[in-house]
Design a protein around this motif. Structure first.
Motif, PDB file in Angstrom:
ATOM      1  N   ALA A  51      14.013   2.020   4.652  1.00 46.86           N
ATOM      2  CA  ALA A  51      14.265   3.458   4.754  1.00 46.86           C
ATOM      3  C   ALA A  51      14.167   4.117   3.384  1.00 46.86           C
ATOM      4  N   ALA A  52      14.648   3.422   2.354  1.00 47.24           N
ATOM      5  CA  ALA A  52      14.606   3.976   1.001  1.00 47.24           C
ATOM      6  C   ALA A  52      13.170   4.138   0.507  1.00 47.24           C
ATOM      7  N   LEU A  53      12.279   3.269   0.948  1.00 47.83           N
ATOM      8  CA  LEU A  53      10.876   3.362   0.540  1.00 47.83           C
ATOM      9  C   LEU A  53      10.197   4.589   1.144  1.00 47.83           C
ATOM     10  N   ASP A  54      10.683   5.023   2.318  1.00 48.05           N
ATOM     11  CA  ASP A  54      10.244   6.277   2.940  1.00 48.05           C
ATOM     12  C   ASP A  54       8.721   6.366   3.035  1.00 48.05           C
ATOM     13  N   ARG A  55       8.145   5.451   3.789  1.00 43.11           N
ATOM     14  CA  ARG A  55       6.701   5.424   3.975  1.00 43.11           C
ATOM     15  C   ARG A  55       6.349   5.662   5.442  1.00 43.11           C
ATOM     16  N   ASP A  56       5.099   6.025   5.668  1.00 43.30           N
ATOM     17  CA  ASP A  56       4.573   6.100   7.029  1.00 43.30           C
ATOM     18  C   ASP A  56       4.091   4.692   7.374  1.00 43.30           C
ATOM     19  N   TRP A  57       4.886   3.979   8.149  1.00 44.25           N
ATOM     20  CA  TRP A  57       4.614   2.560   8.377  1.00 44.25           C
ATOM     21  C   TRP A  57       3.443   2.323   9.320  1.00 44.25           C
ATOM     22  N   ASP A  58       2.907   3.384   9.889  1.00 47.87           N
ATOM     23  CA  ASP A  58       1.701   3.251  10.710  1.00 47.87           C
ATOM     24  C   ASP A  58       0.436   3.302   9.863  1.00 47.87           C
ATOM     25  N   GLN A  59       0.582   3.685   8.596  1.00 48.56           N
ATOM     26  CA  GLN A  59      -0.556   3.771   7.685  1.00 48.56           C
ATOM     27  C   GLN A  59      -0.613   2.502   6.831  1.00 48.56           C
ATOM     28  N   GLN A  60      -1.692   1.740   6.974  1.00 51.83           N
ATOM     29  CA  GLN A  60      -1.784   0.453   6.290  1.00 51.83           C
ATOM     30  C   GLN A  60      -1.737   0.602   4.773  1.00 51.83           C
ATOM     31  N   ILE A  61      -2.352   1.657   4.240  1.00 53.26           N
ATOM     32  CA  ILE A  61      -2.356   1.857   2.787  1.00 53.26           C
ATOM     33  C   ILE A  61      -0.928   2.032   2.273  1.00 53.26           C
ATOM     34  N   GLN A  62      -0.151   2.862   2.966  1.00 56.26           N
ATOM     35  CA  GLN A  62       1.228   3.081   2.544  1.00 56.26           C
ATOM     36  C   GLN A  62       2.069   1.815   2.721  1.00 56.26           C
ATOM     37  N   LYS A  63       1.764   1.077   3.756  1.00 50.07           N
ATOM     38  CA  LYS A  63       2.486  -0.178   3.995  1.00 50.07           C
ATOM     39  C   LYS A  63       2.212  -1.178   2.875  1.00 50.07           C
ATOM     40  N   ASP A  64       0.953  -1.250   2.442  1.00 48.21           N
ATOM     41  CA  ASP A  64       0.591  -2.154   1.346  1.00 48.21           C
ATOM     42  C   ASP A  64       1.244  -1.717   0.039  1.00 48.21           C
ATOM     43  N   GLU A  65       1.290  -0.397  -0.191  1.00 46.21           N
ATOM     44  CA  GLU A  65       1.947   0.118  -1.397  1.00 46.21           C
ATOM     45  C   GLU A  65       3.428  -0.253  -1.403  1.00 46.21           C
ATOM     46  N   ALA A  66       4.062  -0.122  -0.246  1.00 45.86           N
ATOM     47  CA  ALA A  66       5.482  -0.452  -0.140  1.00 45.86           C
ATOM     48  C   ALA A  66       5.720  -1.936  -0.398  1.00 45.86           C
ATOM     49  N   LEU A  67       4.821  -2.771   0.115  1.00 52.95           N
ATOM     50  CA  LEU A  67       4.960  -4.210  -0.117  1.00 52.95           C
ATOM     51  C   LEU A  67       4.861  -4.516  -1.608  1.00 52.95           C
ATOM     52  N   GLY A  68       3.935  -3.852  -2.284  1.00 50.56           N
ATOM     53  CA  GLY A  68       3.812  -4.041  -3.724  1.00 50.56           C
ATOM     54  C   GLY A  68       5.079  -3.648  -4.458  1.00 50.56           C
ATOM     55  N   MET A  69       5.706  -2.564  -4.028  1.00 45.83           N
ATOM     56  CA  MET A  69       6.954  -2.124  -4.652  1.00 45.83           C
ATOM     57  C   MET A  69       8.067  -3.139  -4.427  1.00 45.83           C
ATOM     58  N   VAL A  70       8.141  -3.680  -3.218  1.00 45.45           N
ATOM     59  CA  VAL A  70       9.174  -4.671  -2.905  1.00 45.45           C
ATOM     60  C   VAL A  70       8.991  -5.927  -3.759  1.00 45.45           C
ATOM     61  N   LEU A  71       7.756  -6.364  -3.906  1.00 48.04           N
ATOM     62  CA  LEU A  71       7.498  -7.554  -4.720  1.00 48.04           C
ATOM     63  C   LEU A  71       7.807  -7.293  -6.191  1.00 48.04           C
ATOM     64  N   ASN A  72       7.578  -6.062  -6.646  1.00 52.15           N
ATOM     65  CA  ASN A  72       7.938  -5.707  -8.022  1.00 52.15           C
ATOM     66  C   ASN A  72       9.453  -5.739  -8.216  1.00 52.15           C
ATOM     67  N   VAL A  73      10.179  -5.272  -7.201  1.00 50.63           N
ATOM     68  CA  VAL A  73      11.643  -5.310  -7.261  1.00 50.63           C
ATOM     69  C   VAL A  73      12.120  -6.761  -7.302  1.00 50.63           C
ATOM     70  N   LEU A  74      11.511  -7.598  -6.485  1.00 51.32           N
ATOM     71  CA  LEU A  74      11.866  -9.019  -6.481  1.00 51.32           C
ATOM     72  C   LEU A  74      11.623  -9.635  -7.856  1.00 51.32           C
ATOM     73  N   GLN A  75      10.492  -9.322  -8.443  1.00 54.93           N
ATOM     74  CA  GLN A  75      10.174  -9.857  -9.769  1.00 54.93           C
ATOM     75  C   GLN A  75      11.166  -9.354 -10.816  1.00 54.93           C
ATOM     76  N   ALA A  76      11.567  -8.087 -10.691  1.00 56.60           N
ATOM     77  CA  ALA A  76      12.533  -7.527 -11.640  1.00 56.60           C
ATOM     78  C   ALA A  76      13.875  -8.248 -11.540  1.00 56.60           C
ATOM     79  N   VAL A  77      14.294  -8.554 -10.317  1.00 55.70           N
ATOM     80  CA  VAL A  77      15.562  -9.267 -10.132  1.00 55.70           C
ATOM     81  C   VAL A  77      15.447 -10.691 -10.676  1.00 55.70           C
ATOM     82  N   GLU A  78      14.316 -11.341 -10.439  1.00 55.35           N
ATOM     83  CA  GLU A  78      14.111 -12.692 -10.974  1.00 55.35           C
ATOM     84  C   GLU A  78      14.230 -12.695 -12.497  1.00 55.35           C
ATOM     85  N   THR A  79      13.608 -11.708 -13.123  1.00 52.85           N
ATOM     86  CA  THR A  79      13.658 -11.608 -14.586  1.00 52.85           C
ATOM     87  C   THR A  79      15.076 -11.338 -15.064  1.00 52.85           C
TER      88      THR A  79
END
Length: 236
Positions: A51-79
């Motif tokens: 919900a915080a990412l606030d994307r149109d989940w029916d749009q593949q481009i936005q879905k891919d962008e959101a996934l990239g953001m989530v993986l960046n957050v994961l990497q930030a927490v790992e660091t």
């Protein structure tokens, strides 16, 4: 919803990462938001990462962008976890490992380095942060089961429930019968008739049965298209 709720990839990762921050915040007697700011992942503090990412989940481009953001957050927490004191890092690692497990089972990276969700369902896929044993399964193409299966041995003579077994939803029904047999042995009870679903036909109760045990099971239907099937005929 309960703590063992089923979540999609985005919220599974978010849930696991929030637990990382929470355990450190509790250990250091600090506020969750303060710890999230230190790790530069304030997004995790929201009730739902998706919900915080606030994307149109029916749009593949936005879905891919959101996934990239989530993986960046994961990497930030790992660091960030690597900068913690050893005791705090060890406490955080358990929940961090869950987030990493979800990434490994749900995300693939192509030769160009682009991440995407894996199509289909990974075998033995984890579906809950809080309950690691819950699994997906299907009764049919249209009916999905999440969580567990309950197996009940009901005494047809007395009406008593003699034994109950619980297995992850993706486990074969036959896998529970060893435990059921152990419960019966504790009661010094034996089977004379066994009325079962076809899914239990491969169980040890059937394969290793003695001559004194009768098995009752609904036969599989015999499809034959528009033609007559064998059951339509009688021998004289």
């Amino acid at each position: 919803m309960g703590a063992g709720r089923v979540e999609d990839t985005f919220n599974l990762v978010g849930h696991a990462l929030k637990k990382v921050l929470r355990v450190v915040a509790d250990q250091q007697e600090r506020d969750l938001v303060e710890v999230a700011k230190e790790a530069k992942v304030e997004l995790i503090c929201e009730s739902s990462l998706k919900a915080a990412l606030d994307r149109d989940w029916d749009q593949q481009i936005q879905k891919d962008e959101a996934l990239g953001m989530v993986l960046n957050v994961l990497q930030a927490v790992e660091t960030w976890v690597q900068t913690l004191q050893q005791e705090d890092a060890q406490l955080a690692q358990r929940s961090l490992s869950v987030a990493q497990q979800i990434q490994a089972q749900d995300v693939e990276v192509n030769e160009q380095g682009k991440a995407s969700l894996i199509k289909g369902m990974a075998k033995n896929r984890r579906i809950s942060v809080e309950d690691p044993e819950m699994r997906h399964s299907r009764k049919s193409r249209s009916v999905r089961v999440d969580g567990y299966k309950r197996h009940v041995l009901h005494d047809l003579d007395t009406g008593l429930i003699r034994a109950v077994g619980i297995t992850p939803a993706n486990s074969p029904e036959a896998s529970v019968t060893e435990a059921i047999s152990a419960d019966l042995a504790q009661q010094a009870a034996s089977l004379e008739e066994l009325h079962i679903d076809r899914a239990y036909l491969s169980s040890h109760l059937v394969r290793e049965r003695g001559d004194d045990l009768e098995i009752y099971c609904k036969a599989r239907p015999i499809p034959n298209g528009k033609r007559f099937h064998k059951q339509a005929f009688t021998l004289d």
